[in-house]
Design an enzyme around this catalytic site. Structure first.
Site, PDB file in Angstrom:
ATOM      1  N   ASP A 184       0.843  -1.187   0.000  1.00  0.00           N
ATOM      2  CA  ASP A 184       0.000   0.000   0.000  1.00  0.00           C
ATOM      3  C   ASP A 184       0.882   1.241   0.000  1.00  0.00           C
ATOM      4  O   ASP A 184       1.757   1.380   0.858  1.00  0.00           O
ATOM      5  CB  ASP A 184      -0.887  -0.029   1.250  1.00  0.00           C
ATOM      6  N   ARG A 194       6.502   3.121   8.744  1.00  0.00           N
ATOM      7  CA  ARG A 194       6.256   4.213   7.801  1.00  0.00           C
ATOM      8  C   ARG A 194       7.315   5.297   8.016  1.00  0.00           C
ATOM      9  O   ARG A 194       7.129   6.213   8.825  1.00  0.00           O
ATOM     10  CB  ARG A 194       4.840   4.776   7.977  1.00  0.00           C
ATOM     11  N   GLN A 198      -2.108  -1.991  13.712  1.00  0.00           N
ATOM     12  CA  GLN A 198      -3.542  -1.842  13.547  1.00  0.00           C
ATOM     13  C   GLN A 198      -4.187  -3.188  13.252  1.00  0.00           C
ATOM     14  O   GLN A 198      -3.526  -4.149  12.872  1.00  0.00           O
ATOM     15  CB  GLN A 198      -3.869  -0.852  12.431  1.00  0.00           C
ATOM     16  N   ASP A 244     -13.670   7.924   6.968  1.00  0.00           N
ATOM     17  CA  ASP A 244     -12.882   7.848   8.204  1.00  0.00           C
ATOM     18  C   ASP A 244     -13.793   7.973   9.416  1.00  0.00           C
ATOM     19  O   ASP A 244     -14.723   8.804   9.423  1.00  0.00           O
ATOM     20  CB  ASP A 244     -11.851   8.980   8.269  1.00  0.00           C
ATOM     21  N   GLU A 304      -8.593  10.632  14.507  1.00  0.00           N
ATOM     22  CA  GLU A 304      -8.994   9.551  13.595  1.00  0.00           C
ATOM     23  C   GLU A 304      -8.656   8.192  14.201  1.00  0.00           C
ATOM     24  O   GLU A 304      -7.530   7.951  14.613  1.00  0.00           O
ATOM     25  CB  GLU A 304      -8.295   9.703  12.243  1.00  0.00           C
ATOM     26  N   SER A 309      -9.781   4.140   9.098  1.00  0.00           N
ATOM     27  CA  SER A 309     -10.016   4.455   7.691  1.00  0.00           C
ATOM     28  C   SER A 309     -10.548   3.190   7.038  1.00  0.00           C
ATOM     29  O   SER A 309     -10.016   2.099   7.271  1.00  0.00           O
ATOM     30  CB  SER A 309      -8.708   4.896   7.021  1.00  0.00           C
TER      31      SER A 309
END
Length: 344
Positions: free
Chosen positions: A56, A110, A125, A245, A258, A261
């Site tokens: 992704d 990331r 997650q 979201d 948040e 998603s």
């Protein structure tokens, strides 16, 4: 790097209590989610082959961590950034019927993340994906799944309150469904993040529909890669987008926050349109994209729910480093120490 730590912060739990509560939240929430959405837990990859189109690329610009493998002729691998496309392949491989799916404990790196009190180099997650009937490619189906996930959040909040009564429940009874294009019209002079702030503060919990779709002023509410969520399909009443979201009001940070998603995944038709829209039609030649365009992958809905984010919210923490172990700039560590924030 830009962030603002809350003043006069004091953790409601001790460090040992925090560690125990993190385990409790993770154990309870994943069972609740898997039961609500008929999800089977599967084992996930930490890395995938480069050049397959499986990894992704999030907003389309983030660089994955990569490395060569000696025993595979130095073939390059990439640490996953999420499992949005891998999950769809797994659901297809398992031949799951509509309304049944999978979830996994996803860990990612990331390196291009802007580090602050809610963004870390390390991402953990629950990545979930569910097979669905083609006829349910509607915003109404999307919102019904949002409602189920929200029920899991409400249950978890009470579960923690029942064990730590100093952490009072604050989630509203229902989540408010909104559309990104309506927010742009209502708050034309505000940025997307400022709009999120206003509606999260007003409603307590919102689902903003249509993330990545072009708004009437030519902007987008937020970036989305073109090859997993469907953000280009019209969903009625002039709205566009079958994704969104889940955002709540965070009383500790005094800001929108948040948690998830998610979205209905692209069809062959919407994938073609989104690749053109983003100026990357050449991706259609990648193995994942070719399989999707050839109708070889099941129609799915899926998303990611931040584990450390969830723990941070339910335990009323001021920094994500209080609920996960990561690496932080020395200046941030010093500021957190001064503010009474213990980074794990």
């Amino acid at each position: 790097m830009s962030y603002s730590l809350p003043k006069n912060y004091k953790s409601l739990l001790s460090i040992p209590e925090t560690e125990h509560a993190i385990v409790m939240i993770k154990d309870f929430f994943q069972v609740s989610l898997s039961t609500e959405l008929n999800l089977t837990r599967v084992t996930a990859p930490l890395f995938v082959k480069s050049g397959t189109g499986i990894n992704d690329d999030l907003n389309g610009i983030e660089r994955p961590v990569s490395f060569p493998v000696k025993d595979l002729n130095e073939q390059k691998m990439e640490i996953v950034q999420s499992l949005a496309k891998w999950k769809r392949m797994k659901v297809t491989e398992m031949n799951l019927p509509p309304d049944f799916g999978i979830y996994t404990d996803m860990n990612a790196i990331r390196p291009d993340e802007d580090l602050d009190q809610i963004h870390s180099l390390y991402v953990d997650q629950w990545d979930w994906c569910m097979s669905m009937d083609e006829k349910n490619r509607t915003v109404f189906y999307l919102h019904s799944i949002v409602g189920k996930i929200y029920r899991c959040l409400k249950r978890t909040e009470f579960y923690i309150y029942d064990r730590y009564p100093q952490i009072k429940p604050i989630l509203p009874e229902n989540i408010k469904i909104l559309y990104a294009d309506d927010l742009q019209k209502e708050y034309p002079k505000l940025t997307p993040k400022q709009r999120e702030y206003e509606v999260a503060k007003k409603y307590g919990a919102v689902f903003i529909t249509g993330i990545g779709a072009k708004l009437s002023d030519g902007t987008v509410h937020d970036g989305r890669a073109p090859d997993y969520d469907d953000w280009i399909t019209e969903c009625g009443d002039g709205h566009t987008g079958l994704n969104g979201d889940i955002i709540v009001w965070n009383p500790v940070l005094q800001n929108s926050f948040e948690l998830s998603s998610m979205g209905i995944r692209v069809s062959p038709d919407s994938l073609k349109k989104q690749l053109e829209e983003r100026g990357c039609p050449e991706r259609a030649k990648l193995p994942f994209h070719k399989a999707l365009l050839n109708g070889e992958l099941k129609q799915t809905i899926g998303g990611g729910i931040g584990q450390s984010r969830l723990c941070m919210y339910f335990l009323r923490k001021a920094h994500i480093g209080e609920t996960q172990v990561s690496i932080w700039p020395e200046s941030m560590i010093k500021e957190c120490n001064k503010a009474g924030i213990h980074l794990l």
